[in-house]
Design a protein around this motif. Structure first.
Motif, short mmCIF file in Angstrom:
data_model
loop_
_atom_site.label_atom_id
_atom_site.label_comp_id
_atom_site.label_asym_id
_atom_site.label_seq_id
_atom_site.Cartn_x
_atom_site.Cartn_y
_atom_site.Cartn_z
N GLN A 196 -14.41 5.44 -27.89
CA GLN A 196 -15.43 5.82 -26.81
C GLN A 196 -15.59 4.30 -26.15
N ARG A 197 -15.71 3.09 -26.91
CA ARG A 197 -16.16 2.07 -26.36
C ARG A 197 -15.10 1.57 -25.76
N ALA A 198 -13.85 1.93 -26.00
CA ALA A 198 -12.63 1.42 -25.23
C ALA A 198 -12.43 2.03 -23.77
N ASP A 199 -12.84 3.32 -23.97
CA ASP A 199 -13.10 4.23 -22.74
C ASP A 199 -13.94 3.57 -21.75
N ALA A 200 -15.38 3.39 -22.30
CA ALA A 200 -16.60 2.85 -21.51
C ALA A 200 -16.05 1.45 -20.88
N THR A 201 -15.27 0.53 -21.67
CA THR A 201 -15.09 -0.78 -21.34
C THR A 201 -14.11 -0.70 -19.99
N SER A 202 -13.10 0.20 -20.24
CA SER A 202 -12.24 0.55 -19.13
C SER A 202 -12.92 0.91 -17.82
N VAL A 203 -13.79 1.99 -18.15
CA VAL A 203 -14.54 2.19 -16.80
C VAL A 203 -15.39 1.44 -16.16
N TYR A 204 -16.28 0.79 -16.93
CA TYR A 204 -17.14 -0.37 -16.55
C TYR A 204 -16.22 -1.57 -15.65
N ASP A 205 -15.11 -1.93 -16.25
CA ASP A 205 -14.26 -3.01 -15.57
C ASP A 205 -13.86 -2.20 -14.02
N GLU A 206 -13.36 -1.04 -14.18
CA GLU A 206 -13.00 -0.22 -13.01
C GLU A 206 -14.12 -0.39 -11.82
N MET A 207 -15.36 0.13 -12.30
CA MET A 207 -16.31 0.45 -11.45
C MET A 207 -16.89 -0.92 -10.77
N THR A 208 -16.86 -1.90 -11.65
CA THR A 208 -17.42 -3.32 -11.16
C THR A 208 -16.48 -4.17 -10.31
N SER A 209 -15.29 -3.58 -9.97
CA SER A 209 -14.30 -4.27 -9.27
C SER A 209 -14.55 -4.30 -8.03
N PHE A 210 -14.45 -5.24 -7.03
CA PHE A 210 -14.56 -5.18 -5.66
C PHE A 210 -13.96 -4.01 -4.64
N ASP A 211 -12.75 -3.71 -5.50
CA ASP A 211 -11.63 -2.74 -4.80
C ASP A 211 -12.48 -1.38 -5.05
N PHE A 212 -12.80 -1.35 -6.01
CA PHE A 212 -13.65 0.05 -6.21
C PHE A 212 -14.70 0.28 -5.39
N VAL A 213 -15.57 -0.46 -5.42
CA VAL A 213 -16.76 -0.67 -4.58
C VAL A 213 -16.49 -0.65 -3.10
N PHE A 214 -15.66 -1.32 -2.61
CA PHE A 214 -15.28 -1.27 -1.24
C PHE A 214 -14.59 0.43 -0.82
N ILE A 215 -13.88 0.85 -1.61
CA ILE A 215 -13.29 2.27 -1.26
C ILE A 215 -14.52 3.20 -1.44
N LEU A 216 -15.44 3.00 -2.46
CA LEU A 216 -16.55 4.01 -2.52
C LEU A 216 -17.31 4.12 -1.41
N HIS A 217 -17.63 3.11 -0.75
CA HIS A 217 -18.41 2.74 0.67
C HIS A 217 -17.65 3.17 1.78
N LEU A 218 -16.37 3.09 1.67
CA LEU A 218 -15.47 3.49 2.86
C LEU A 218 -15.49 4.75 2.85
N MET A 219 -15.04 5.39 1.84
CA MET A 219 -14.85 7.00 1.85
C MET A 219 -16.46 7.63 2.06
N ASN A 220 -17.45 7.01 1.47
CA ASN A 220 -18.79 7.61 1.71
C ASN A 220 -19.09 7.52 3.31
N GLU A 221 -18.58 6.54 3.91
CA GLU A 221 -18.98 6.45 5.50
C GLU A 221 -18.07 7.49 6.30
N ILE A 222 -16.64 7.63 5.90
CA ILE A 222 -15.60 8.41 6.65
C ILE A 222 -16.14 9.95 6.31
N MET A 223 -16.49 10.10 5.03
CA MET A 223 -16.80 11.79 4.85
C MET A 223 -18.13 12.19 5.36
N GLY A 224 -18.98 11.06 5.23
CA GLY A 224 -20.32 11.56 5.93
C GLY A 224 -19.90 11.78 7.41
N ILE A 225 -18.93 11.35 8.01
CA ILE A 225 -18.86 11.97 9.47
C ILE A 225 -18.05 13.25 9.58
#
Length: 355
Positions: A196-225
């Motif tokens: 569980q610690r290994a999965d949580a570490t992997s997920v945290y690293d993924e979530m806190t990457s600029f790439d993930f945050v950028f696409i998260l906001h990009l798709m939120n804007e597009i799909m909001g339309i």
């Protein structure tokens, strides 16, 4: 079997429409229901529930093959199909942005993140408590408005393949509960089992990457339309003229976003990253493709070019292309002209010069 044969005889060689929906039963098996809509020999429109079929997945090709196989089994010619209705956001009309590789990978990662963070009642309780603490803190520093019905504590939403609106809800909730989700992951990294610690570490690293945050906001804007259009097209009371106007409005909003909203989106993403202490990339540096086994430096363009052209432009262009394919100028003109024959309101939109 006897009922299906009677329905088959009712249809005969006439044209018909199919209505398809997907659901999951209590045993978590994917099921696809098929309803046939046709005009009987007396001139009345009939809808008949025809079949409930198990499918191994909800990919478009799987659903198409299952539909063809079921109809062929009862000697119903697919060439006689004159209309197809699917649940508003099913894989048969899944948002085109998933055709962009990075976006498709993002939604796979999003599903994994939600599964890890909200995998148990204990973690959901921890998530709610962390969210409540965040809300209280933001209210204290006057970052949130207060009032009846505002600042409700929720849980992460899973995106369902055949419920495209659920993807937008999943994005919005994760943005709102981003900090709380990170807190839950910290607790799992400290107190969980080794796996569980290994999965949580992997997920945290993924979530806190600029790439993930950028696409998260990009798709939120597009799909909001696009979500407004998806919901409207499912409304039984929506008339053709209003639907066509909404399609044009959606295309215009997407084009406006493409032409004018890059800087606004980038500023929003950077502000979000600064708030949560997420590293912001140097947009003037050369882009390095980190997919695959080897890192490939792209000396001919920068990181900013990658995010603006390969993600921002590509995602919006893919959406616009999908809308243009499904609602071409000829198809829209035909729909508008056919609305002139609508007997409601004494065919007020009828113009002889248009016929």
């Amino acid at each position: 079997m006897r009922v299906k044969n009677v329905i088959r005889e009712e249809i005969g060689v006439a044209k018909y429409c199919i209505i398809v929906d997907e659901s999951r039963d209590e045993s978590k098996r994917e099921q696809m229901s098929i309803v046939l809509r046709f005009v009987d020999t007396n001139g009345f429109i009939q809808e008949r529930f025809f079949e409930l079929v198990h499918v191994c997945d909800t990919a478009a090709l799987t659903l198409k093959n299952t539909i063809y196989s079921t109809l062929a089994h009862y000697n119903l010619d697919v060439q006689n199909i004159r209309g197809q209705g699917y649940d508003g956001a099913s894989n048969m009309r899944v948002a085109a942005s998933k055709n962009v590789t990075h976006i498709h990978q993002f939604f796979d990662r999003l599903t994994f993140i939600v599964n890890i963070v909200a995998s148990s009642c204990k973690r959901n309780d921890e998530l709610k408590n962390a969210d409540a603490d965040d809300i209280a803190h933001l209210i204290t520093i006057n970052e949130l408005k207060t009032g009846r019905g505002l600042n409700q504590i929720g849980i992460l939403q899973r995106a369902v393949d055949t419920r495209w609106s659920s993807h937008l809800r999943s994005l919005k909730v994760l943005i709102k509960m981003f900090s709380a989700s990170c807190m839950v992951l910290f607790k799992v990294m400290d107190d969980g089992l080794p796996s569980q610690r290994a999965d949580a570490t992997s997920v945290y690293d993924e979530m806190t990457s600029f790439d993930f945050v950028f696409i998260l906001h990009l798709m939120n804007e597009i799909m909001g339309i696009t979500d407004i259009l998806c919901q409207a097209l499912q409304s039984k009371s929506r008339d053709i003229i209003n639907a066509m106007e909404l399609i044009l409005s959606t295309k215009n909003l997407l084009q406006h976003m493409r032409d004018n909203k890059w800087n606004d989106l980038l500023a929003k993403v950077k502000s979000f990253c600064e708030l949560l202490n997420i590293d912001i990339l140097d947009f003037n540096a050369s882009y390095i493709d980190r997919r695959g086994r080897a890192l490939v430096r792209q000396d001919n363009f920068t990181i900013e070019h990658h995010y603006q052209v390969d993600l921002f432009y590509a995602s919006i262009d893919s959406q616009l292309q999908e809308i243009n394919v499904r609602f071409s100028d000829d198809a829209m003109e035909l729909l508008i002209l056919s609305n002139a024959l609508n007997p409601q309101n004494a065919m007020e939109s009828f113009k002889i010069e248009d016929i």
